[in-house]
Write a protein that holds these residues in place. Structure first.
Motif, mmCIF file in Angstrom:
data_model
loop_
_atom_site.group_PDB
_atom_site.id
_atom_site.type_symbol
_atom_site.label_atom_id
_atom_site.label_comp_id
_atom_site.label_asym_id
_atom_site.label_seq_id
_atom_site.Cartn_x
_atom_site.Cartn_y
_atom_site.Cartn_z
ATOM 1 N N UNK A 69 15.197 2.087 -39.851
ATOM 2 C CA UNK A 69 14.469 2.259 -38.588
ATOM 3 C C UNK A 69 13.710 3.580 -38.601
ATOM 4 N N UNK A 70 12.776 3.686 -39.512
ATOM 5 C CA UNK A 70 11.913 4.860 -39.645
ATOM 6 C C UNK A 70 10.488 4.362 -39.840
ATOM 7 N N UNK A 71 9.550 5.294 -39.736
ATOM 8 C CA UNK A 71 8.154 4.927 -39.992
ATOM 9 C C UNK A 71 7.993 4.448 -41.436
ATOM 10 N N UNK A 72 8.722 5.088 -42.345
ATOM 11 C CA UNK A 72 8.655 4.667 -43.753
ATOM 12 C C UNK A 72 9.243 3.266 -43.923
ATOM 13 N N UNK A 73 10.291 2.952 -43.170
ATOM 14 C CA UNK A 73 10.881 1.613 -43.235
ATOM 15 C C UNK A 73 9.915 0.550 -42.731
ATOM 16 N N UNK A 74 9.214 0.859 -41.632
ATOM 17 C CA UNK A 74 8.211 -0.071 -41.114
ATOM 18 C C UNK A 74 7.077 -0.238 -42.121
ATOM 19 N N UNK A 75 6.654 0.874 -42.716
ATOM 20 C CA UNK A 75 5.594 0.799 -43.723
ATOM 21 C C UNK A 75 6.043 -0.055 -44.903
ATOM 22 N N UNK A 76 7.296 0.109 -45.336
ATOM 23 C CA UNK A 76 7.812 -0.707 -46.441
ATOM 24 C C UNK A 76 7.796 -2.194 -46.077
ATOM 25 N N UNK A 77 8.205 -2.509 -44.857
ATOM 26 C CA UNK A 77 8.204 -3.901 -44.415
ATOM 27 C C UNK A 77 6.791 -4.473 -44.444
ATOM 28 N N UNK A 78 5.834 -3.700 -43.959
ATOM 29 C CA UNK A 78 4.444 -4.159 -43.944
ATOM 30 C C UNK A 78 3.893 -4.300 -45.367
ATOM 31 N N UNK A 79 4.229 -3.371 -46.239
ATOM 32 C CA UNK A 79 3.754 -3.432 -47.626
ATOM 33 C C UNK A 79 4.337 -4.648 -48.340
ATOM 34 N N UNK A 80 5.609 -4.914 -48.120
ATOM 35 C CA UNK A 80 6.241 -6.068 -48.776
ATOM 36 C C UNK A 80 5.661 -7.397 -48.270
ATOM 37 N N UNK A 81 5.080 -7.381 -47.090
ATOM 38 C CA UNK A 81 4.492 -8.603 -46.548
ATOM 39 C C UNK A 81 3.044 -8.837 -46.962
ATOM 40 N N UNK A 82 2.424 -7.861 -47.610
ATOM 41 C CA UNK A 82 1.006 -7.996 -47.962
ATOM 42 C C UNK A 82 0.685 -9.218 -48.830
ATOM 43 N N UNK A 83 1.493 -9.556 -49.842
ATOM 44 C CA UNK A 83 1.151 -10.761 -50.621
ATOM 45 C C UNK A 83 1.113 -12.028 -49.764
ATOM 46 N N UNK A 84 1.941 -12.088 -48.743
ATOM 47 C CA UNK A 84 1.972 -13.266 -47.871
ATOM 48 C C UNK A 84 0.781 -13.290 -46.921
#
Length: 167
Positions: free
Chosen positions: A117-132
């Protein structure tokens, strides 16, 4: 006809489609452009819930985010395509709908605790979703064109099936 399309989109959840390639996003855009907003959102939720049943339920926060993402995608169909349908407006609807779903669903994954639950965690979630996101844009464009094609053919050859969609 919207009910037939809803059934077909729901049944498509049983098909072994590649991950992220589903007609729900295109259907949400089509429904948003063609039906009243409550009806569009309601009919869009049928294949979303069918997916939870057929594919399997998972984290409730993520499921709620997925449902919200598709519900909001109907708004993109409404905003861009309800009054005038052009290739540019269709492209804008597809990109807006896919981006809306991408941000909402990946925020749901983050809120469900799959990332810190950090800005970096949100960024990681968004980055991992980019291929989709890329897959969703292509799939939504394909299925939206298919829905409009079915709509046009139906209006021409079976107009009695399209009274609710008459403009």
């Amino acid at each position: 006809m919207p009910y037939i399309l809803t059934l077909l989109v729901s049944l498509s959840r049983l098909l072994p489609l590649p991950y992220g390639v589903a007609p729900v996003g295109g259907f949400a855009l089509y429904a948003g452009s063609s039906l009243s907003l409550p009806r569009a959102i309601g009919l869009t939720m049928v294949p979303v819930l069918a997916g939870f049943v057929f594919v399997g339920a998972f984290n409730p926060i993520v499921m709620a985010a997925v449902a919200l993402g598709f519900a909001l995608s109907t708004l993109a169909g409404r905003w861009f395509l309800a009054k005038r349908r052009t290739l540019v407006r269709g492209g804008a609807a597809v990109v807006t709908g896919a981006l809306t779903f991408y941000f909402i669903s990946n925020a749901g994954v983050w809120l469900a605790g799959y990332y810190p639950f950090t800005a970096a965690g949100l960024a990681d979630s968004l980055i991992m979703g980019l291929p989709f996101l890329r897959i969703a844009i292509v799939a939504d464009a394909f299925y939206l064109m298919l829905m409009f094609g079915i709509d046009a053919l139906g209006r021409r050859y079976a107009p009695h099936l399209f009274p609710a969609l008459a403009r």
